[in-house]
Design a protein around this motif. Structure first.
Motif, PDB file in Angstrom:
ATOM      1  N   ARG A  14       0.817  -1.220   0.000  1.00  0.00           N
ATOM      2  CA  ARG A  14       0.000   0.000   0.000  1.00  0.00           C
ATOM      3  C   ARG A  14       0.836   1.248   0.000  1.00  0.00           C
ATOM      4  O   ARG A  14       2.020   1.253   0.361  1.00  0.00           O
ATOM      5  CB  ARG A  14      -0.981  -0.029   1.162  1.00  0.00           C
ATOM      6  CG  ARG A  14      -0.536   0.448   2.542  1.00  0.00           C
ATOM      7  CD  ARG A  14       0.651  -0.222   3.119  1.00  0.00           C
ATOM      8  NE  ARG A  14       0.873  -0.040   4.520  1.00  0.00           N
ATOM      9  CZ  ARG A  14       1.598   0.933   5.094  1.00  0.00           C
ATOM     10  NH1 ARG A  14       2.207   1.822   4.355  1.00  0.00           N
ATOM     11  NH2 ARG A  14       1.751   0.986   6.393  1.00  0.00           N
ATOM     12  N   ALA A  16       0.220   4.967   1.732  1.00  0.00           N
ATOM     13  CA  ALA A  16      -0.704   5.475   2.748  1.00  0.00           C
ATOM     14  C   ALA A  16      -0.392   6.915   3.146  1.00  0.00           C
ATOM     15  O   ALA A  16       0.045   7.192   4.262  1.00  0.00           O
ATOM     16  CB  ALA A  16      -0.654   4.561   3.968  1.00  0.00           C
ATOM     17  N   PRO A  17      -0.591   7.853   2.239  1.00  0.00           N
ATOM     18  CA  PRO A  17      -0.230   9.242   2.561  1.00  0.00           C
ATOM     19  C   PRO A  17      -1.176   9.884   3.578  1.00  0.00           C
ATOM     20  O   PRO A  17      -2.348   9.535   3.643  1.00  0.00           O
ATOM     21  CB  PRO A  17      -0.354   9.957   1.208  1.00  0.00           C
ATOM     22  CG  PRO A  17      -1.345   9.163   0.437  1.00  0.00           C
ATOM     23  CD  PRO A  17      -1.166   7.735   0.886  1.00  0.00           C
ATOM     24  N   SER A  18      -0.626  10.807   4.354  1.00  0.00           N
ATOM     25  CA  SER A  18      -1.441  11.621   5.262  1.00  0.00           C
ATOM     26  C   SER A  18      -1.664  12.962   4.584  1.00  0.00           C
ATOM     27  O   SER A  18      -0.692  13.573   4.120  1.00  0.00           O
ATOM     28  CB  SER A  18      -0.701  11.867   6.575  1.00  0.00           C
ATOM     29  OG  SER A  18      -0.389  10.640   7.170  1.00  0.00           O
ATOM     30  N   GLU A  50      -4.581   8.545   5.219  1.00  0.00           N
ATOM     31  CA  GLU A  50      -4.493   8.492   6.681  1.00  0.00           C
ATOM     32  C   GLU A  50      -4.841   9.864   7.261  1.00  0.00           C
ATOM     33  O   GLU A  50      -3.961  10.692   7.515  1.00  0.00           O
ATOM     34  CB  GLU A  50      -3.099   7.996   7.080  1.00  0.00           C
ATOM     35  CG  GLU A  50      -2.847   6.626   6.428  1.00  0.00           C
ATOM     36  CD  GLU A  50      -1.895   5.723   7.178  1.00  0.00           C
ATOM     37  OE1 GLU A  50      -2.258   4.563   7.387  1.00  0.00           O
ATOM     38  OE2 GLU A  50      -0.802   6.190   7.536  1.00  0.00           O
ATOM     39  N   TYR A 176      -2.033   7.679  14.905  1.00  0.00           N
ATOM     40  CA  TYR A 176      -1.560   6.990  13.697  1.00  0.00           C
ATOM     41  C   TYR A 176      -1.137   5.545  13.974  1.00  0.00           C
ATOM     42  O   TYR A 176      -1.451   4.636  13.201  1.00  0.00           O
ATOM     43  CB  TYR A 176      -0.403   7.815  13.096  1.00  0.00           C
ATOM     44  CG  TYR A 176       0.615   7.020  12.320  1.00  0.00           C
ATOM     45  CD1 TYR A 176       0.283   6.456  11.082  1.00  0.00           C
ATOM     46  CD2 TYR A 176       1.900   6.817  12.809  1.00  0.00           C
ATOM     47  CE1 TYR A 176       1.212   5.710  10.374  1.00  0.00           C
ATOM     48  CE2 TYR A 176       2.834   6.081  12.102  1.00  0.00           C
ATOM     49  CZ  TYR A 176       2.485   5.529  10.893  1.00  0.00           C
ATOM     50  OH  TYR A 176       3.396   4.787  10.198  1.00  0.00           O
ATOM     51  N   VAL A 180      -2.869   2.625  11.715  1.00  0.00           N
ATOM     52  CA  VAL A 180      -2.048   1.979  10.692  1.00  0.00           C
ATOM     53  C   VAL A 180      -2.002   0.460  10.922  1.00  0.00           C
ATOM     54  O   VAL A 180      -2.103  -0.332   9.982  1.00  0.00           O
ATOM     55  CB  VAL A 180      -0.643   2.628  10.635  1.00  0.00           C
ATOM     56  CG1 VAL A 180       0.280   2.104  11.705  1.00  0.00           C
ATOM     57  CG2 VAL A 180       0.011   2.439   9.295  1.00  0.00           C
ATOM     58  N   ARG A 194       7.899   2.185   2.937  1.00  0.00           N
ATOM     59  CA  ARG A 194       7.669   3.590   3.299  1.00  0.00           C
ATOM     60  C   ARG A 194       8.997   4.245   3.631  1.00  0.00           C
ATOM     61  O   ARG A 194      10.049   3.586   3.629  1.00  0.00           O
ATOM     62  CB  ARG A 194       6.705   3.658   4.490  1.00  0.00           C
ATOM     63  CG  ARG A 194       7.222   2.954   5.725  1.00  0.00           C
ATOM     64  CD  ARG A 194       6.185   2.904   6.834  1.00  0.00           C
ATOM     65  NE  ARG A 194       6.709   2.179   7.985  1.00  0.00           N
ATOM     66  CZ  ARG A 194       5.983   1.787   9.014  1.00  0.00           C
ATOM     67  NH1 ARG A 194       4.684   2.042   9.048  1.00  0.00           N
ATOM     68  NH2 ARG A 194       6.531   1.145  10.024  1.00  0.00           N
ATOM     69  N   LEU A 198       9.990   6.612   9.268  1.00  0.00           N
ATOM     70  CA  LEU A 198       9.037   5.826  10.072  1.00  0.00           C
ATOM     71  C   LEU A 198       9.664   4.568  10.677  1.00  0.00           C
ATOM     72  O   LEU A 198       8.985   3.784  11.337  1.00  0.00           O
ATOM     73  CB  LEU A 198       7.803   5.483   9.227  1.00  0.00           C
ATOM     74  CG  LEU A 198       6.968   6.721   8.863  1.00  0.00           C
ATOM     75  CD1 LEU A 198       5.928   6.409   7.812  1.00  0.00           C
ATOM     76  CD2 LEU A 198       6.303   7.309  10.094  1.00  0.00           C
TER      77      LEU A 198
HETATM   78  N1  GLU Z   1       0.623   8.131   6.699  1.00  0.00           N
HETATM   79  C1  GLU Z   1       2.029   8.042   6.947  1.00  0.00           C
HETATM   80  C2  GLU Z   1       2.734   9.244   6.334  1.00  0.00           C
HETATM   81  O1  GLU Z   1       2.207   9.855   5.429  1.00  0.00           O
HETATM   82  C3  GLU Z   1       2.641   6.786   6.363  1.00  0.00           C
HETATM   83  C4  GLU Z   1       2.175   5.586   7.062  1.00  0.00           C
HETATM   84  C5  GLU Z   1       2.830   4.289   6.676  1.00  0.00           C
HETATM   85  O2  GLU Z   1       3.235   4.123   5.516  1.00  0.00           O
HETATM   86  O3  GLU Z   1       2.888   3.430   7.523  1.00  0.00           O
HETATM   87  O4  GLU Z   1       3.811   9.561   6.772  1.00  0.00           O
END
Ligand code: GLU
Length: 295
Positions: A14, A16-18, A50, A176, A180, A194, A198
């Motif tokens: 996936r 998963a942008p915020s 997200e 988050y 997540v 990612r 993170l």
């Molecule tokens: N939503 C997070 C972000 O934009 C990424 C989350 C993830 O990939 O686990 O930094």
């Protein structure tokens, strides 16, 4: 199928942008790498927005994200999901954890906690009612390690490094870390690709997944694109928003930044196809930062 039951496939990945700012070149690296990694293994690739942290949502960034996905011709294999529509699910999981006595209410304010990065467990045994308080999950004094596909072994003892951490804030916002983990499970994710920013969150997510009986994921944390000031590209550091009109050129640049074989300038879908065919993880620098400077 119950809504707390997971989907399954051999490779599920996936992006998963915020929506806390417009997508920038760093986000594009994650989108490209997560897409190519999934597709080169005949996997499924999904997009999840997200957006639980409502005060941090930046006006129009959701529109910009969707516009970019379109312009860069990224096609998710299922409908995009938005976490703000799933708050009930996260509440249900907190309830599950509450039944197991794995979470507790915490009345400490930011002021009371001061600058101390490690939570001392002040409210751990106070048995406070859950309403209008932050909810923390208990951690153990134990080393959690995982093998990152690029960064190698990474470990943390959450009790020493962090203490019991927040899953839901006092203002009701779901953290988050919880959202997540729950969504990666419910969407049947097997792989997470990612940014290396993170990396340090991963042990928390593994711990939560373990408490909930979810299977472990495979992680790959990509080197970050940095600006001339040595900061990672981000909204705070005024990274340039991706220009959808420049999609082919930016894609070419992103593929190069990931040290992949070059792709011909074409329409984005064809460039992505070529990038998938040539995808080679062993070419990506095993570092947390890229050497070249971006803006
Ligand atoms: N939503 C997070 C972000 O934009 C990424 C989350 C993830 O990939 O686990 O930094």
């Amino acid at each position: 199928m119950s809504k707390l039951q997971s989907m399954q496939s051999a490779y599920m990945g996936r992006f998963a942008p915020s929506p806390t700012g417009p997508l920038h070149f760093g986000s594009l690296l994650t989108a490209v790498a997560s897409y190519c990694d999934a597709k080169s293994q005949q996997g499924t690739w999904l997009v999840r927005i997200e957006d639980t942290d409502i005060p941090r949502i930046y006006p129009d960034s959701e529109t910009h994200i969707l516009h970019c996905l379109d312009a860069f011709e990224f096609e998710p294999d299922a409908e995009i999901i938005f976490q703000k529509d799933r708050l009930e699910i996260y509440e249900e999981v907190i309830y599950q954890l509450q039944q197991l006595n794995l979470v507790y209410a915490c009345q400490c304010t930011r002021k009371m906690l001061g600058s101390n990065a490690i939570y001392a467990g002040t409210c751990r045994n106070l048995n406070l009612a859950f309403e209008h308080q932050a909810i923390r999950v208990r951690v153990n004094d134990q080393l959690i390690c995982f093998e990152d596909r690029l960064q190698g072994q990474h470990c943390s003892n959450l009790a020493h490094d962090l203490g019991d951490f927040v899953l839901k804030r006092r203002d009701g916002i779901i953290n988050y870390q919880l959202a997540v983990v729950v969504d990666d499970y419910l969407q049947g994710m097997t792989h997470v690709v990612r940014g290396a920013d993170l990396l340090d969150n991963t042990e928390r997510q593994i711990w939560l997944g373990q408490l909930l009986g979810y299977p472990r994921l495979q992680y790959m944390h990509l080197p970050l694109a940095m600006n001339a000031q040595g900061q990672k590209l981000s909204k705070q550091n005024l990274a340039q928003a991706l220009d959808p009109a420049q999609a082919p050129q930016l894609l070419q640049q992103a593929i190069r930044a990931l040290h992949q074989l070059p792709v011909d300038l074409d329409r984005p879908a064809r460039m992505l196809q070529q990038a998938v065919a040539q995808w080679d993880v062993s070419r990506i620098p095993r570092a947390t930062q890229l050497e070249q400077i971006y803006q």
